[in-house]
Design a protein around this motif. Structure first.
Motif, PDB file in Angstrom:
ATOM      1  N   GLU A   1       0.818  -1.205   0.000  1.00 60.02           N
ATOM      2  CA  GLU A   1       0.000   0.000   0.000  1.00 60.02           C
ATOM      3  C   GLU A   1       0.857   1.261   0.000  1.00 60.02           C
ATOM      4  N   HIS A   2       0.471   2.222  -0.845  1.00 62.56           N
ATOM      5  CA  HIS A   2       1.150   3.516  -0.929  1.00 62.56           C
ATOM      6  C   HIS A   2       0.116   4.621  -0.729  1.00 62.56           C
ATOM      7  N   LEU A   3       0.361   5.458   0.257  1.00 63.61           N
ATOM      8  CA  LEU A   3      -0.573   6.535   0.583  1.00 63.61           C
ATOM      9  C   LEU A   3      -0.050   7.858   0.052  1.00 63.61           C
ATOM     10  N   ILE A   4      -0.949   8.611  -0.567  1.00 67.82           N
ATOM     11  CA  ILE A   4      -0.626   9.940  -1.069  1.00 67.82           C
ATOM     12  C   ILE A   4      -1.289  10.957  -0.148  1.00 67.82           C
ATOM     13  N   GLY A   5      -0.514  11.879   0.369  1.00 61.25           N
ATOM     14  CA  GLY A   5      -1.016  12.880   1.299  1.00 61.25           C
ATOM     15  C   GLY A   5       0.033  13.183   2.347  1.00 61.25           C
ATOM     16  N   ARG A   6      -0.292  14.037   3.291  1.00 54.47           N
ATOM     17  CA  ARG A   6       0.681  14.425   4.309  1.00 54.47           C
ATOM     18  C   ARG A   6      -0.001  14.532   5.660  1.00 54.47           C
ATOM     19  N   ASN A   7       0.807  14.288   6.687  1.00 50.66           N
ATOM     20  CA  ASN A   7       0.343  14.441   8.068  1.00 50.66           C
ATOM     21  C   ASN A   7      -0.964  13.704   8.342  1.00 50.66           C
ATOM     22  N   GLY A   8      -1.067  12.485   7.822  1.00 56.56           N
ATOM     23  CA  GLY A   8      -2.237  11.668   8.101  1.00 56.56           C
ATOM     24  C   GLY A   8      -3.444  11.981   7.250  1.00 56.56           C
ATOM     25  N   GLN A   9      -3.374  12.997   6.391  1.00 59.43           N
ATOM     26  CA  GLN A   9      -4.486  13.345   5.514  1.00 59.43           C
ATOM     27  C   GLN A   9      -4.312  12.596   4.189  1.00 59.43           C
ATOM     28  N   ILE A  10      -5.025  11.514   4.044  1.00 60.10           N
ATOM     29  CA  ILE A  10      -4.866  10.645   2.881  1.00 60.10           C
ATOM     30  C   ILE A  10      -5.749  11.140   1.740  1.00 60.10           C
ATOM     31  N   GLU A  11      -5.124  11.429   0.607  1.00 62.47           N
ATOM     32  CA  GLU A  11      -5.854  11.875  -0.575  1.00 62.47           C
ATOM     33  C   GLU A  11      -6.069  10.733  -1.561  1.00 62.47           C
ATOM     34  N   ARG A  12      -5.077   9.846  -1.654  1.00 60.23           N
ATOM     35  CA  ARG A  12      -5.193   8.707  -2.556  1.00 60.23           C
ATOM     36  C   ARG A  12      -4.514   7.494  -1.926  1.00 60.23           C
ATOM     37  N   ARG A  13      -5.014   6.334  -2.305  1.00 57.98           N
ATOM     38  CA  ARG A  13      -4.454   5.085  -1.809  1.00 57.98           C
ATOM     39  C   ARG A  13      -4.217   4.174  -3.020  1.00 57.98           C
ATOM     40  N   ILE A  14      -2.968   3.781  -3.231  1.00 57.04           N
ATOM     41  CA  ILE A  14      -2.625   2.893  -4.350  1.00 57.04           C
ATOM     42  C   ILE A  14      -2.060   1.604  -3.773  1.00 57.04           C
ATOM     43  N   THR A  15      -2.598   0.488  -4.203  1.00 54.84           N
ATOM     44  CA  THR A  15      -2.142  -0.815  -3.733  1.00 54.84           C
ATOM     45  C   THR A  15      -1.511  -1.572  -4.890  1.00 54.84           C
ATOM     46  N   VAL A  16      -0.277  -2.009  -4.690  1.00 47.68           N
ATOM     47  CA  VAL A  16       0.457  -2.770  -5.705  1.00 47.68           C
ATOM     48  C   VAL A  16       0.508  -4.222  -5.256  1.00 47.68           C
ATOM     49  N   GLU A  17      -0.126  -5.098  -6.021  1.00 41.34           N
ATOM     50  CA  GLU A  17      -0.218  -6.507  -5.633  1.00 41.34           C
ATOM     51  C   GLU A  17       1.091  -7.259  -5.878  1.00 41.34           C
ATOM     52  N   SER A  18       1.720  -7.033  -7.034  1.00 38.17           N
ATOM     53  CA  SER A  18       2.923  -7.769  -7.400  1.00 38.17           C
ATOM     54  C   SER A  18       3.886  -6.828  -8.109  1.00 38.17           C
ATOM     55  N   VAL A  19       5.198  -7.089  -7.950  1.00 40.63           N
ATOM     56  CA  VAL A  19       6.232  -6.234  -8.534  1.00 40.63           C
ATOM     57  C   VAL A  19       7.250  -7.096  -9.276  1.00 40.63           C
ATOM     58  N   ARG A  20       7.654  -6.635 -10.441  1.00 40.40           N
ATOM     59  CA  ARG A  20       8.742  -7.269 -11.182  1.00 40.40           C
ATOM     60  C   ARG A  20       9.814  -6.202 -11.435  1.00 40.40           C
ATOM     61  N   VAL A  21      11.050  -6.482 -11.051  1.00 36.28           N
ATOM     62  CA  VAL A  21      12.169  -5.569 -11.276  1.00 36.28           C
ATOM     63  C   VAL A  21      13.025  -6.157 -12.394  1.00 36.28           C
ATOM     64  N   VAL A  22      13.361  -5.321 -13.391  1.00 33.44           N
ATOM     65  CA  VAL A  22      14.162  -5.788 -14.529  1.00 33.44           C
ATOM     66  C   VAL A  22      15.347  -4.842 -14.735  1.00 33.44           C
ATOM     67  N   PRO A  23      16.430  -5.323 -15.368  1.00 26.88           N
ATOM     68  CA  PRO A  23      17.534  -4.426 -15.733  1.00 26.88           C
ATOM     69  C   PRO A  23      17.031  -3.377 -16.716  1.00 26.88           C
ATOM     70  N   GLN A  24      17.385  -2.132 -16.516  1.00 24.95           N
ATOM     71  CA  GLN A  24      16.820  -1.053 -17.316  1.00 24.95           C
ATOM     72  C   GLN A  24      16.949  -1.250 -18.824  1.00 24.95           C
ATOM     73  N   PRO A  25      18.125  -1.597 -19.367  1.00 25.72           N
ATOM     74  CA  PRO A  25      18.215  -1.727 -20.819  1.00 25.72           C
ATOM     75  C   PRO A  25      17.332  -2.825 -21.401  1.00 25.72           C
ATOM     76  N   GLN A  26      16.903  -3.769 -20.557  1.00 25.89           N
ATOM     77  CA  GLN A  26      16.029  -4.827 -21.052  1.00 25.89           C
ATOM     78  C   GLN A  26      14.714  -4.236 -21.543  1.00 25.89           C
ATOM     79  N   GLY A  27      14.294  -3.146 -20.922  1.00 26.00           N
ATOM     80  CA  GLY A  27      13.089  -2.469 -21.382  1.00 26.00           C
ATOM     81  C   GLY A  27      13.246  -1.962 -22.798  1.00 26.00           C
ATOM     82  N   ALA A  28      14.408  -1.349 -23.087  1.00 26.00           N
ATOM     83  CA  ALA A  28      14.657  -0.837 -24.430  1.00 26.00           C
ATOM     84  C   ALA A  28      14.735  -1.974 -25.438  1.00 26.00           C
ATOM     85  N   VAL A  29      15.344  -3.110 -25.041  1.00 28.89           N
ATOM     86  CA  VAL A  29      15.433  -4.269 -25.931  1.00 28.89           C
ATOM     87  C   VAL A  29      14.035  -4.747 -26.313  1.00 28.89           C
ATOM     88  N   VAL A  30      13.169  -4.888 -25.331  1.00 28.02           N
ATOM     89  CA  VAL A  30      11.811  -5.380 -25.577  1.00 28.02           C
ATOM     90  C   VAL A  30      11.032  -4.383 -26.424  1.00 28.02           C
TER      91      VAL A  30
END
Length: 350
Positions: A148-177
């Protein structure tokens, strides 16, 4: 959160937090092109929760995020809050810094806006790391971006984004694809050079198969070129991000001159200094990737694609015809990340 908050769910999104700019994908497409956007990689801290407003009383374009009790402002309008000596985060542990996380959350903020949602669920998020830090930090980055990632400050939540799964790749692999989606790689030997702000990455493939022993990165890029020039003029200007960006822009555009204050500086007077940095990066790449005259094709991407690509052609005229400079180098990696994520999602590998 607002009582009448709206929610949305998306399958795949991608983020590329660079030293100069943070890029991210959105849901729309123009033809077959993935829609992407960016903002400067700035995350000024604020000791209080009070924002700065302009004369029309409209707040800057961006969002506040709170991390470990510190408020950061990130987004397209972050320059409103930046002090002249605002430090940028650099180093191999860049992805572990709170400023990196703040900028990633800024990208998530814009994704939620694009979906017109206060609460957004992302099934798979793809992010990248330079080749020289991938092995050390990819698991830590995945863990930090998941959840969970909260957007806002001092406890005032404006948006809530939840990321279920993450894949990290080497940056140039993106350009290759991304490149491979419009180019027949067949069994060709291909070299991808990613000229970024803080690192110069390279990636060798045979067809679509990565040759990992010949991939790598060097911790110098366009920022090193600009810094080398500034050191010759006034070293203290290195602490002023606006001067660094002005010199960097002149180098990337191959401008005749640049101006700081009341003085105009001819770029030609510093060409040897710039070329020395470029030569150092290319030499390091060759020591790992091997001879470049055996490559069937070379793609140069990243924010410094034109600078590095033209230097490579000039220094190696025999291979100049095989050096391809990416037409849209800024977004090549992040669009490739998006394609990788979509393939994984279809295969159920997220």
């Amino acid at each position: 959160m607002k009582r009448d908050s709206t929610s949305a769910e998306v399958d795949v999104r991608a983020i590329d937090v660079g030293y100069f700019n943070t890029k991210y994908t959105l849901g729309e497409r123009t033809g077959n092109e993935i829609k992407a956007a960016m903002f400067q990689s700035l995350a000024p801290r604020q000791e209080t929760s009070r924002g700065v407003e302009n004369e029309t009383k409209t707040t800057a374009d961006g969002c506040w995020v709170s991390i470990a009790g510190v408020n950061y402002f990130v987004g397209r309008g972050a320059g409103v809050y930046v002090s002249p000596d605002e430090p940028r985060a650099f180093g191999e542990d860049y992805c572990t810094t709170d400023k990196y996380l703040a900028m990633a959350r800024g990208a998530l903020h814009y994704m939620a806006i694009d979906e017109k949602a206060d609460e957004l669920a992302i099934n798979l998020l793809v992010v990248g790391l330079p080749c020289n830090t991938y092995a050390k930090f990819h698991e830590r980055l995945a863990q930090r971006m998941r959840g969970e990632h909260l957007i806002g400050r001092n406890g005032q939540i404006e948006r809530r984004i939840t990321v279920e799964s993450v894949r990290v790749v080497p940056q140039p692999q993106g350009a290759v694809v991304h490149w491979g989606s419009s180019t027949d790689l067949a069994n060709a030997m291909s070299l991808v050079l990613d000229a970024g702000g803080g690192t110069f990455d390279w990636f060798v493939t045979k067809g679509r198969q990565a040759l990992w022993q010949r991939a790598g990165a060097y911790p110098k890029g366009m920022l090193a070129c600009a810094s080398a020039v500034i050191k010759l003029i006034e070293p203290e200007w290195l602490n002023d991000h606006s001067v660094v960006e002005r010199v960097d822009a002149a180098i990337r555009a191959n401008a005749e001159s640049f101006k700081v204050g009341q003085k105009t500086f001819m770029l030609a007077n510093y060409r040897k200094t710039i070329d020395a940095v470029l030569h150092e990066c290319i030499a390091k790449m060759i020591s790992v990737a091997g001879r470049i005259d055996t490559m069937d094709q070379i793609l140069v991407t990243g924010g410094g694609a034109n600078v590095f690509g033209e230097f490579l052609r000039k220094q190696n005229p025999s291979i100049a015809a095989g050096v391809k400079i990416d037409k849209d180098p800024i977004y090549s990696n992040v669009r490739g990340f998006q394609v990788i994520g979509e393939i994984m999602h279809r295969q159920g590998a997220a």
